[in-house]
Write an enzyme that holds these catalytic residues in place. Structure first.
Site, PDB file in Angstrom:
ATOM      1  N   SER A 143       4.665   1.945  -0.659  1.00 11.40           N
ATOM      2  CA  SER A 143       4.557   0.519  -0.969  1.00 11.40           C
ATOM      3  C   SER A 143       5.736   0.074  -1.819  1.00 11.40           C
ATOM      4  CB  SER A 143       3.260   0.238  -1.731  1.00 11.40           C
ATOM      5  OG  SER A 143       3.222  -1.099  -2.193  1.00 11.40           O
ATOM      6  N   TYR A 156      -3.731   1.317  -7.278  1.00  8.62           N
ATOM      7  CA  TYR A 156      -3.146   1.466  -5.945  1.00  8.62           C
ATOM      8  C   TYR A 156      -1.670   1.859  -6.056  1.00  8.62           C
ATOM      9  CZ  TYR A 156      -1.017  -0.060  -1.541  1.00  8.62           C
ATOM     10  OH  TYR A 156      -0.293  -0.125  -0.383  1.00  8.62           O
TER      11      TYR A 156
END
Length: 251
Positions: A143, A156
């Protein structure tokens, strides 16, 4: 057909980025195992869309016995397609979000997001090593949140940071076998994960687009193209690194 004769396993491939990756690798010639957790209908839609070069494999990653279930399903699918046990490409895409700040992260949520995003990736890769052909590819979907501060999804982001460290060490470890290991790091992508706040809201879409230097929201096929490059022979001299697929977000 740059991947003709290759076999790929893509986790979390029933929707979004994973679906786009599965479809792209199959279009490039690979036989693709379409991993999914629960939505059998969606996984079968992906297989149907691809045609004869795909099959579905079900396993709820992050749960007890997940890796055993995944590889048992993979072996069944490979036998049905007359293929051997070996694979050439592993794409660790499956993941769950945790869109809350540190104040609202519970121990249960923390454990879940690490179980799916980090633990499952680690042990799926571990199991795959004995059947991954020399010269193969491991591609982890991380990410842009590992580069850009993301306090609204801190747990996350931590899972993806852990994967990038994993990738670095694994690339060194597998280098003697000619296996490359890399990350692809998406930014804001127009998938159903972001649909609640992004789609149908011009202000939200404009905000998301403004974060990218290229001035638009990313699409799943943008990320799939980056994965396809790393999976191909053109990516043979790239390993241990992160391919930023954020469209230049927050440069």
């Amino acid at each position: 057909m740059t991947l003709a004769g290759k076999t790929a396993l893509v986790t979390g491939a029933s929707r979004g980025i994973g679906r786009a990756v599965a479809e792209r690798l199959a279009a490039d010639g690979a036989l693709v195992a379409v991993g999914y957790a629960q939505d059998e209908t969606a996984a079968k839609e992906v297989v149907t869309a691809i045609g004869g070069r795909a099959f579905a494999v079900q396993a709820r990653l992050g749960a007890e016995g997940d890796v055993d279930t995944l590889f048992a399903a993979l072996d069944r699918g490979l036998r049905e397609h007359g293929a051997g046990r070996e694979i050439d490409i592993l794409v660790n895409n499956a993941g769950v979000a945790a869109p809350v700040t540190i104040e609202d992260v519970t121990p249960a949520l923390y454990d879940e997001v690490f179980a799916v995003n980090t633990r499952a990736t680690f042990f799926t890769t571990q199991r795959a090593l004995s059947r991954l052909r020399d010269g193969g590819r491991v591609i982890n979907i991380t990410s842009g949140a590992t580069r850009i501060a993301f306090p609204e999804g801190i747990a996350y982001a931590m899972t993806k940071g852990a994967i990038e460290t994993f990738t670095l060490a694994l690339a060194q470890h597998l280098g003697p076998r000619g296996i490359t290991v890399n990350n692809v790091a998406p930014g804001i992508i127009d998938t159903d994960v972001n649909a609640d706040w992004l789609r149908g809201d011009p202000e939200a879409e404009a905000y998301a687009a403004s974060r990218a230097a290229l001035g638009r929201v990313g699409r799943p096929d943008d990320v799939a193209a980056a994965v396809a490059f790393l999976a191909s022979d053109d990516g043979r001299w790239v390993t241990g690194t992160t391919l930023d697929a954020t469209g230049g977000s927050h440069l």
